[in-house]
Design a protein around this motif. Structure first.
Motif, mmCIF file in Angstrom:
data_model
loop_
_atom_site.group_PDB
_atom_site.id
_atom_site.type_symbol
_atom_site.label_atom_id
_atom_site.label_comp_id
_atom_site.label_asym_id
_atom_site.label_seq_id
_atom_site.Cartn_x
_atom_site.Cartn_y
_atom_site.Cartn_z
ATOM 1 N N UNK A 208 0.833 -1.196 0.000
ATOM 2 C CA UNK A 208 0.000 0.000 0.000
ATOM 3 C C UNK A 208 0.869 1.247 0.000
ATOM 4 N N UNK A 209 0.386 2.287 -0.651
ATOM 5 C CA UNK A 209 1.128 3.539 -0.727
ATOM 6 C C UNK A 209 1.197 4.194 0.643
ATOM 7 N N UNK A 210 2.381 4.702 1.001
ATOM 8 C CA UNK A 210 2.545 5.443 2.236
ATOM 9 C C UNK A 210 2.453 6.932 1.940
ATOM 10 N N UNK A 211 2.051 7.690 2.942
ATOM 11 C CA UNK A 211 1.783 9.109 2.749
ATOM 12 C C UNK A 211 2.624 9.943 3.684
ATOM 13 N N UNK A 212 2.854 11.203 3.286
ATOM 14 C CA UNK A 212 3.647 12.060 4.150
ATOM 15 C C UNK A 212 2.748 12.908 5.035
ATOM 16 N N UNK A 330 -4.240 -3.430 -0.922
ATOM 17 C CA UNK A 330 -5.045 -2.310 -1.401
ATOM 18 C C UNK A 330 -5.903 -1.783 -0.255
ATOM 19 N N UNK A 331 -6.112 -0.473 -0.257
ATOM 20 C CA UNK A 331 -6.956 0.169 0.750
ATOM 21 C C UNK A 331 -7.845 1.184 0.043
ATOM 22 N N UNK A 336 -5.364 6.413 4.699
ATOM 23 C CA UNK A 336 -3.918 6.614 4.595
ATOM 24 C C UNK A 336 -3.207 5.532 5.409
ATOM 25 N N UNK A 337 -2.571 4.541 4.759
ATOM 26 C CA UNK A 337 -1.874 3.481 5.500
ATOM 27 C C UNK A 337 -0.426 3.865 5.794
#
Length: 406
Positions: A208-212, A330-331, A336-337
């Motif tokens: 899963x994409x990580x976020x800032x 997937x989320x 936000x994972x």
């Protein structure tokens, strides 16, 4: 220059020898081997301390890394993640401790076997070590480190929720040692033992994409009631996450074995304990309790339970989940994972020093309760049998702690 003077006759018996007893892992999926006369770890930096280990807290990762061959950079390996003991030597720049102090520490630097717990002595940077307050017994302190640091960074770093003044997003460290603004590059880098990619489904990592930081909504910016869901409240990390969340002013729901853990979790501030037996029913109950407005979740178990935790989150607003042991691939787009940036504990002295001092203070003030423990006699030679218990059945309580032989 190293400070080696023994300052009290009461600790002269702990002058370190040049060799020690250790447990070695010769190959994956093998028992740890007890070895005598192994070289003792040496202080290599002026800010390091040498600890005579008196108690070892056993973690699931201690057997999982051996069985599934991860976090083992070289063989033979010295493993072990939680320790407590006595300072017996200090580097010349150490100011936080003196010889004879009782301390506890998590070993998050799994590539540096000097920091590992399955040996008589360990060397760690000063900022990764916490003093044991007089109100806490040494064997209880051995159960604190990894669980508390993981939970604190999950709440304070990954979710960005400040508690008791701890807000590590104020600073992060880059590859060359400079301090940087918090960013996804810190979140997504190799964070060591807790997020290494495994083949084992229970502790799989995430794509899963990580976020800032800029993607996250501050806790106080939403009119919705600030709930935190902890899936896996019966774990040691869940035990600490609940307490840190309460210190941050959140209301807490924990999913756990309600029969075994409800009283203990409510004693540390959990508002509602939901039984884990039927995850689908748990999701329905959590959405009812939060009116569908849940914005924050921490999963302490694995990618499958994290998927259920995500179903509990608000479907219309930006929400967040932290996976301690994996996330689904997937989320939903509004979720936000993130994982726990455990590496910052040892690579950023400001983060480590602030957190270790905070843990000591909270224990002293009675704001933080250590998990319950079962003490095993027998020293290093009792570790394999203790890990076999974890491997077969896990635990219905906090930590198994091995008492080292004098």
């Amino acid at each position: 220059m190293l400070t080696t003077t023994i300052q009290s006759d009461t600790i002269t018996s702990h002058i370190p020898t040049e060799t020690q007893d250790v447990l070695l892992l010769r190959a994956p999926r093998q028992p740890y081997e007890f070895v005598e006369n192994w070289p003792r770890p040496q202080i290599e930096s002026e800010n390091e301390v040498l600890i005579r280990i008196k108690a070892i807290g056993l973690n699931p990762v201690d057997w999982k890394s051996a069985d599934y061959n991860f976090a083992l950079p070289t063989l033979p390996a010295i493993n072990g993640r939680d320790l407590a003991g006595t300072i017996v030597r200090t580097g010349s720049a150490v100011s936080k401790f003196k010889i004879g102090d009782q301390v506890f520490a998590p070993s998050t630097q799994y590539r540096d076997y000097r920091t590992s717990a399955f040996q008589q002595y360990a060397v760690l940077p000063e900022h990764c070590v916490a003093k044991v307050p007089s109100s806490t017994k040494l064997h209880n302190a051995a159960a604190i480190g990894v669980g508390a640091v993981t939970a604190a960074l999950a709440i304070g770093s990954a979710l960005g929720i400040e508690f008791e003044g701890f807000s590590p997003r104020k600073y992060a460290i880059g590859a060359d040692g400079e301090e940087l603004a918090w960013s996804s590059s810190v979140l997504s880098e190799d964070i060591g033992l807790l997020t290494d990619k495994l083949q084992h489904s229970a502790i799989a990592s995430t794509d899963a994409k990580l976020h800032d930081e800029n993607d996250f909504e501050p806790i106080n910016s939403s009119p919705k009631e600030p709930w935190l869901l902890i899936w896996g409240g019966g774990t040691v990390s869940g035990h600490f996450a609940a307490q840190f969340a309460r210190l941050a002013g959140l209301k807490v729901i924990a999913v756990a074995n309600a029969t075994k853990h409800s009283s203990r979790l409510k004693a540390v501030g959990v508002d509602h304990v939901i039984d884990r037996l039927n995850p689908e029913e748990a999701v329905v109950e959590i959405r009812r309790l939060t009116n569908g407005d849940l914005l924050y979740a921490v999963d302490c178990v694995g990618s499958k339970t994290a998927a259920f935790a995500i179903q509990c989150l608000d479907t219309t607003s930006s929400s967040q989940i932290v996976g301690l042991s994996g996330l689904p691939k997937t989320v939903p787009p509004n979720v936000k994972p993130s994982t726990v940036p455990i590496k910052t504990f040892h690579t950023n002295p400001r983060v480590g020093s602030e957190l270790t001092s905070l843990l000591t203070r909270l224990l002293e003030e009675g704001k933080l309760q250590a998990p319950c423990v079962e003490v095993i006699e027998g020293g290093l030679q009792a570790v394999n049998s203790g890990l076999d218990r974890l491997r077969r059945n896990g635990l219905d309580f906090g930590r198994l702690v091995v008492k080292m032989q004098e």
